[in-house]
Design a protein around this motif. Structure first.
Motif, PDB file in Angstrom:
ATOM      1  N   CYS A  99     -32.072  30.618 -41.622  1.00  0.00           N
ATOM      2  CA  CYS A  99     -31.441  29.418 -41.071  1.00  0.00           C
ATOM      3  C   CYS A  99     -29.940  29.443 -41.340  1.00  0.00           C
ATOM      4  N   ARG A 100     -29.178  29.319 -40.281  1.00  0.00           N
ATOM      5  CA  ARG A 100     -27.725  29.295 -40.347  1.00  0.00           C
ATOM      6  C   ARG A 100     -27.240  28.247 -39.347  1.00  0.00           C
ATOM      7  N   ASN A 101     -25.997  27.855 -39.495  1.00  0.00           N
ATOM      8  CA  ASN A 101     -25.408  26.910 -38.560  1.00  0.00           C
ATOM      9  C   ASN A 101     -24.859  27.687 -37.365  1.00  0.00           C
ATOM     10  N   THR A 102     -25.744  28.083 -36.466  1.00  0.00           N
ATOM     11  CA  THR A 102     -25.354  28.854 -35.288  1.00  0.00           C
ATOM     12  C   THR A 102     -25.946  28.207 -34.037  1.00  0.00           C
ATOM     13  N   PRO A 103     -25.215  28.218 -32.929  1.00  0.00           N
ATOM     14  CA  PRO A 103     -25.745  27.649 -31.687  1.00  0.00           C
ATOM     15  C   PRO A 103     -27.045  28.315 -31.219  1.00  0.00           C
ATOM     16  N   LEU A 104     -27.263  29.568 -31.604  1.00  0.00           N
ATOM     17  CA  LEU A 104     -28.491  30.259 -31.187  1.00  0.00           C
ATOM     18  C   LEU A 104     -29.733  29.678 -31.862  1.00  0.00           C
ATOM     19  N   GLN A 105     -29.552  28.863 -32.903  1.00  0.00           N
ATOM     20  CA  GLN A 105     -30.675  28.212 -33.578  1.00  0.00           C
ATOM     21  C   GLN A 105     -30.788  26.737 -33.215  1.00  0.00           C
ATOM     22  N   ARG A 106     -30.031  26.290 -32.238  1.00  0.00           N
ATOM     23  CA  ARG A 106     -30.111  24.891 -31.820  1.00  0.00           C
ATOM     24  C   ARG A 106     -30.831  24.793 -30.489  1.00  0.00           C
ATOM     25  N   PHE A 107     -31.678  23.775 -30.410  1.00  0.00           N
ATOM     26  CA  PHE A 107     -32.457  23.546 -29.203  1.00  0.00           C
ATOM     27  C   PHE A 107     -32.296  22.087 -28.767  1.00  0.00           C
ATOM     28  N   PHE A 108     -32.199  21.889 -27.468  1.00  0.00           N
ATOM     29  CA  PHE A 108     -32.128  20.546 -26.907  1.00  0.00           C
ATOM     30  C   PHE A 108     -33.501  20.152 -26.379  1.00  0.00           C
ATOM     31  N   GLY A 109     -33.727  18.858 -26.317  1.00  0.00           N
ATOM     32  CA  GLY A 109     -34.940  18.346 -25.691  1.00  0.00           C
ATOM     33  C   GLY A 109     -35.987  17.819 -26.645  1.00  0.00           C
ATOM     34  N   PHE A 110     -35.898  18.144 -27.939  1.00  0.00           N
ATOM     35  CA  PHE A 110     -36.911  17.675 -28.884  1.00  0.00           C
ATOM     36  C   PHE A 110     -36.827  16.162 -29.018  1.00  0.00           C
ATOM     37  N   LYS A 111     -37.996  15.497 -28.948  1.00  0.00           N
ATOM     38  CA  LYS A 111     -38.059  14.043 -29.090  1.00  0.00           C
ATOM     39  C   LYS A 111     -39.314  13.684 -29.859  1.00  0.00           C
ATOM     40  N   PHE A 112     -39.131  12.990 -30.980  1.00  0.00           N
ATOM     41  CA  PHE A 112     -40.273  12.552 -31.781  1.00  0.00           C
ATOM     42  C   PHE A 112     -41.128  11.546 -31.030  1.00  0.00           C
ATOM     43  N   GLU A 113     -40.479  10.662 -30.287  1.00  0.00           N
ATOM     44  CA  GLU A 113     -41.177   9.520 -29.711  1.00  0.00           C
ATOM     45  C   GLU A 113     -41.807   9.788 -28.346  1.00  0.00           C
ATOM     46  N   GLU A 114     -41.562  10.931 -27.774  1.00  0.00           N
ATOM     47  CA  GLU A 114     -42.090  11.236 -26.445  1.00  0.00           C
ATOM     48  C   GLU A 114     -43.453  11.916 -26.526  1.00  0.00           C
ATOM     49  N   GLU A 115     -44.224  11.747 -25.469  1.00  0.00           N
ATOM     50  CA  GLU A 115     -45.526  12.405 -25.388  1.00  0.00           C
ATOM     51  C   GLU A 115     -45.355  13.919 -25.246  1.00  0.00           C
TER      52      GLU A 115
END
Length: 138
Positions: A77-93
């Protein structure tokens, strides 16, 4: 629920490697996970300034897209854009996991899910045609 002309709902989870052991540079695979098994990867979701980082619980390994390749690997784990993902939502089905630098890609598998199948970065339009571009947190 209705998929592939059947009403039986299927559950697929991400697993580290072919044997469920989470090691650096391992690919992620699909596994049947109803009921849950020891092969299931459990993630700690870490909110970042831009997107989320998915760390395998009990390790210092995170999902990482391998540059322009379709591969998704476990990396320290590092602070790199290659380890970031968009779209995750706890409250969504359901939600997508889109690599931060590749907004047209979604984590998916090849068409019809099978046990042991590779999880990779696929064009979202193709993944959604086969209903394989969405994930559920449970």
């Amino acid at each position: 629920y209705f998929w592939q002309e059947q009403t039986h709902e299927r559950w697929w989870c991400m697993s580290c490697g072919q044997d469920g052991e989470c090691k650096e540079n391992e690919n992620m695979y699909l596994r049947k996970c109803n009921p849950k098994t020891s092969l299931d990867a459990i993630f700690k979701v870490i909110k970042q300034k831009k997107g989320h980082q998915l760390q395998v619980v009990g390790t210092d390994l995170c999902l990482q897209k391998r540059g322009k390749s379709r591969q998704i690997l476990l990396k320290p784990c590092r602070n790199t854009p290659l380890q970031r993902f968009f779209g995750f939502k706890f409250e969504e089905e359901k939600f997508e996991l889109r690599p931060s630098r590749f907004a047209d890609k979604c984590l998916s598998n090849h068409h019809h899910p099978k046990d042991g199948e590779l999880v990779y970065s696929e064009n979202c339009s193709l993944a959604h045609k086969a209903d394989t571009g969405y994930w559920v947190a449970y």
